[in-house]
Every structure is written in structure tokens, then in C-alpha cells.
Design a protein around this motif. Structure first.
Motif, PDB file in Angstrom:
ATOM      1  N   GLY A 149      40.431  21.333  15.428  1.00 20.47           N
ATOM      2  CA  GLY A 149      40.474  22.622  14.967  1.00 20.47           C
ATOM      3  C   GLY A 149      39.729  22.947  13.259  1.00 20.47           C
ATOM      4  N   GLN A 150      39.223  21.813  12.765  1.00 17.78           N
ATOM      5  CA  GLN A 150      38.692  21.801  11.701  1.00 17.78           C
ATOM      6  C   GLN A 150      37.506  22.543  11.520  1.00 17.78           C
ATOM      7  N   ALA A 151      36.862  23.166  10.453  1.00 18.69           N
ATOM      8  CA  ALA A 151      35.515  23.839  10.352  1.00 18.69           C
ATOM      9  C   ALA A 151      34.658  22.766   9.781  1.00 18.69           C
ATOM     10  N   VAL A 152      33.294  22.821  10.555  1.00 19.26           N
ATOM     11  CA  VAL A 152      32.358  21.767   9.958  1.00 19.26           C
ATOM     12  C   VAL A 152      31.107  22.597   9.687  1.00 19.26           C
ATOM     13  N   ALA A 153      30.244  22.287   8.605  1.00 15.66           N
ATOM     14  CA  ALA A 153      29.036  22.812   8.468  1.00 15.66           C
ATOM     15  C   ALA A 153      28.094  21.675   8.627  1.00 15.66           C
ATOM     16  N   ASP A 154      26.999  21.913   9.627  1.00 17.45           N
ATOM     17  CA  ASP A 154      26.105  20.907   9.719  1.00 17.45           C
ATOM     18  C   ASP A 154      24.700  21.423   9.257  1.00 17.45           C
ATOM     19  N   VAL A 155      24.429  20.967   7.983  1.00 18.86           N
ATOM     20  CA  VAL A 155      23.253  21.496   7.086  1.00 18.86           C
ATOM     21  C   VAL A 155      22.225  20.699   7.389  1.00 18.86           C
ATOM     22  N   GLY A 156      21.275  21.680   7.655  1.00 23.58           N
ATOM     23  CA  GLY A 156      19.760  21.141   8.376  1.00 23.58           C
ATOM     24  C   GLY A 156      19.951  20.452   9.936  1.00 23.58           C
ATOM     25  N   CYS A 157      20.450  21.298  10.442  1.00 28.59           N
ATOM     26  CA  CYS A 157      21.021  20.978  12.116  1.00 28.59           C
ATOM     27  C   CYS A 157      19.856  20.729  12.854  1.00 28.59           C
ATOM     28  N   GLY A 158      18.858  21.206  12.760  1.00 23.18           N
ATOM     29  CA  GLY A 158      17.538  21.366  13.619  1.00 23.18           C
ATOM     30  C   GLY A 158      17.928  21.586  15.104  1.00 23.18           C
ATOM     31  N   THR A 159      17.641  20.744  16.041  1.00 22.90           N
ATOM     32  CA  THR A 159      18.021  21.190  17.180  1.00 22.90           C
ATOM     33  C   THR A 159      19.422  20.920  17.568  1.00 22.90           C
ATOM     34  N   GLY A 160      20.281  20.349  16.655  1.00 25.63           N
ATOM     35  CA  GLY A 160      21.610  20.500  16.902  1.00 25.63           C
ATOM     36  C   GLY A 160      22.378  19.223  17.651  1.00 25.63           C
ATOM     37  N   ASN A 161      21.564  18.211  17.276  1.00 26.03           N
ATOM     38  CA  ASN A 161      21.922  16.788  17.892  1.00 26.03           C
ATOM     39  C   ASN A 161      23.174  16.323  17.035  1.00 26.03           C
ATOM     40  N   LEU A 162      23.545  16.490  15.689  1.00 26.28           N
ATOM     41  CA  LEU A 162      24.609  15.898  14.862  1.00 26.28           C
ATOM     42  C   LEU A 162      25.587  16.859  15.282  1.00 26.28           C
ATOM     43  N   SER A 163      25.427  18.173  15.376  1.00 24.74           N
ATOM     44  CA  SER A 163      26.625  19.128  15.680  1.00 24.74           C
ATOM     45  C   SER A 163      27.040  18.655  17.070  1.00 24.74           C
ATOM     46  N   PHE A 164      26.232  18.376  18.242  1.00 26.36           N
ATOM     47  CA  PHE A 164      26.777  18.141  19.335  1.00 26.36           C
ATOM     48  C   PHE A 164      27.557  16.673  19.398  1.00 26.36           C
ATOM     49  N   THR A 165      27.136  15.855  18.559  1.00 25.43           N
ATOM     50  CA  THR A 165      27.760  14.554  18.548  1.00 25.43           C
ATOM     51  C   THR A 165      29.214  14.840  17.862  1.00 25.43           C
ATOM     52  N   VAL A 166      29.376  15.718  16.781  1.00 27.39           N
ATOM     53  CA  VAL A 166      30.657  15.991  16.356  1.00 27.39           C
ATOM     54  C   VAL A 166      31.610  16.745  17.213  1.00 27.39           C
ATOM     55  N   LEU A 167      30.977  17.573  18.262  1.00 29.42           N
ATOM     56  CA  LEU A 167      31.880  18.484  19.053  1.00 29.42           C
ATOM     57  C   LEU A 167      32.166  17.300  20.225  1.00 29.42           C
ATOM     58  N   ALA A 168      31.297  16.416  20.575  1.00 30.09           N
ATOM     59  CA  ALA A 168      31.849  15.355  21.587  1.00 30.09           C
ATOM     60  C   ALA A 168      33.109  14.462  21.001  1.00 30.09           C
ATOM     61  N   ALA A 169      32.901  14.376  19.674  1.00 25.53           N
ATOM     62  CA  ALA A 169      33.853  13.263  19.246  1.00 25.53           C
ATOM     63  C   ALA A 169      35.278  14.425  19.093  1.00 25.53           C
ATOM     64  N   GLN A 170      35.083  15.681  18.663  1.00 23.75           N
ATOM     65  CA  GLN A 170      36.213  16.383  18.397  1.00 23.75           C
ATOM     66  C   GLN A 170      36.016  17.805  19.124  1.00 23.75           C
ATOM     67  N   PRO A 171      35.960  17.909  20.373  1.00 26.74           N
ATOM     68  CA  PRO A 171      35.965  19.373  21.141  1.00 26.74           C
ATOM     69  C   PRO A 171      36.395  20.502  20.451  1.00 26.74           C
TER      70      PRO A 171
END
Length: 250
Positions: free
Chosen positions: A60-82
Motif C-alpha cells: 500500500g505504500q506510495a512510490v515515485a519513480d523519478v526518471g522512469c523512462g519506459t517503466g522498467n524500475l516501476s514494474f520491478t517495484v510492482l513485481a516485488a510489491q503488487p
């Protein structure tokens, strides 16, 4: 809710920022269609997994991915914590549209904002985490300092920033100057193995400790316990993982 309605791109640029130049993630706009292939071949996924693991986002925590580009780090965070609530920020509209398509294919909720790291378009104390991977070295000196201040502002007290980037980040390019285009050449070469040139790929961007290093930037902005928590000798240079905490209110 259908996955297609869960992904939004919000243009948060001011009128003055509409024509503001920026350095694309691949170094050149025409390379964007190949960017995910290049980064996959370059082993960048492992860096994202390490950064997400160090961030340790909770449900449930809120995360800002700064300089996300095509989203790969964002997707990795979501895979670890959906159940995390992830917002990706990047100035590149084309990269954000690719991130949105990928999110829809994966069926994950992702909020995307078009904007700049030195003016994060979010209210004060609105995120539990700020994360960033291989993006801070795109910024000039003023941009890095502004990003650090903005990360502090948008984090809740006790919130953390986790940054993965090359070395300690000198503002110098491979010719000893201070050109943003120099950052682009080094960055692109580190992602494109067959374009790599030994002189540029090992230039000052990743060399040694510098006064404008990420640890110093975060400490100067007001973060507590800014420190390198891990590093890896990636094939294109040393990548440091730096974390810091926004101090809790007394």
C-alpha cells in the motif's frame, strides 16, 4: 477495473517547460524503440531488482519513480510489491507511452506523469519512497541539487530515497568539460555494447568521489543518514546504490 483504465499519463509540465530540452534515456530519440532490448542485453534488470529490494516497499505504500523512462524500475517495484501505488515521472512523452502500453499488457496499475526531476509535480509529503535508476547522471549540477530538494519535499517524514546510478557522478564529460551532451554519449555507450568505446565508457562520470556526489547532494538537501548501501561493478561501470531518509518530525 480493467487494466486499460488503470494506466494514465498526466502532462504536468508548465507552459515554460513545454520546449525544455532533456536527455533521452537511450541518449538519442531514434534509439527509443530499441531501448528495452539494449538494457536487457546490458543486464540492467539486475540493477532494478537490487534497487527494488533495497527500497523494501511495503503493501500500500506510495512510490515515485523519478526518471522512469519506459517503466522498467516501476514494474520491478510492482513485481516485488503488487499493492504498491507507483507513479512514474519522466520528461519523455514517447517513453511514457511505451511504459503505459507495457503496463496494460501486464495488467498492472501505474500512474505516469510527464515532468522533470527538478520539479516533481506532487504535493508535499505525498510519497513513502522515491526511487531512481540510471537517471540522476542525466541532470546538470543545478538539476541534481533541485532533484534532491524535491525528493525531500515529496517524501513523508521517515520516507526513503533509493538511487542507483553510475559512480559518484562528476559533472564533467569525457573531454573534461561540463556539457550535458557529454553525459548523453557516456550514458548511451554504457547501454549499447557494440557502440562502446573504451575512452568514453570509462570517462569521469563514474570515476572516484566528487563534491557533487549523490551522498553529498542528499545530505545538503536535508536528508538524514545518506549513505552508499551497496554497489556493483557493472560491465559499463561502477553502479552505486545510495539511500537516505527524510527526518521524522520532532
Amino acid at each position: 477495473m480493467a487494466a486499460s483504465t488503470q494506466v494514465r499519463i498526466l502532462d504536468q509540465r508548465t507552459p515554460e517547460e513545454r520546449d525544455r530540452p532533456f536527455l533521452p534515456g537511450a541518449g538519442k530519440n531514434w534509439l527509443l524503440p530499441f531501448y528495452d532490448v539494449f538494457t536487457r542485453m546490458g543486464g540492467v534488470r539486475a540493477l532494478h531488482e537490487r534497487a527494488a529490494g533495497l527500497a523494501s516497499v511495503q503493501p500500500g505504500q506510495a512510490v515515485a519513480d523519478v526518471g522512469c523512462g519506459t517503466g522498467n524500475l516501476s514494474f520491478t517495484v510492482l513485481a516485488a510489491q503488487p499493492s504498491a501505488r507507483v507513479t512514474g515521472l519522466d520528461p519523455d512523452g514517447d517513453a511514457l507511452r511505451r511504459a503505459a502500453r507495457k503496463a496494460r499488457r501486464r495488467g498492472v496499475a501505474l500512474r505516469l506523469m510527464q515532468g522533470y526531476a527538478d520539479r516533481i509535480p506532487a504535493p508535499d509529503a505525498s510519497f513513502d519512497h522515491v526511487v531512481s535508476s540510471l537517471a540522476v547522471h542525466h541532470l546538470d549540477d543545478d538539476g541534481r541539487s533541485a532533484f534532491a530538494r524535491e525528493a525531500l519535499r515529496v517524501l513523508r517524514p521517515g520516507g526513503t530515497v533509493t538511487i542507483a546510478d553510475f559512480g559518484a557522478h562528476s559533472s564533467e564529460d569525457e573531454d573534461g568539460g561540463h556539457s550535458t551532451h557529454g553525459h548523453g554519449r557516456v550514458h548511451a555507450l554504457r547501454h549499447l555494447p557494440w557502440l562502446r568505446r573504451s575512452g568514453a565508457a570509462h570517462g569521469p562520470v563514474g570515476d572516484g568521489a566528487h563534491d557533487d556526489g549523490i551522498i553529498a547532494l542528499l545530505a545538503d538537501a536535508g536528508f538524514a543518514d545518506a549513505r552508499e548501501v551497496a554497489h556493483t561493478d557493472h560491465r559499463f561501470g561502477r553502479v552505486a546504490f545510495v539511500q537516505a531518509t527524510r527526518p521524522r518530525l520532532d
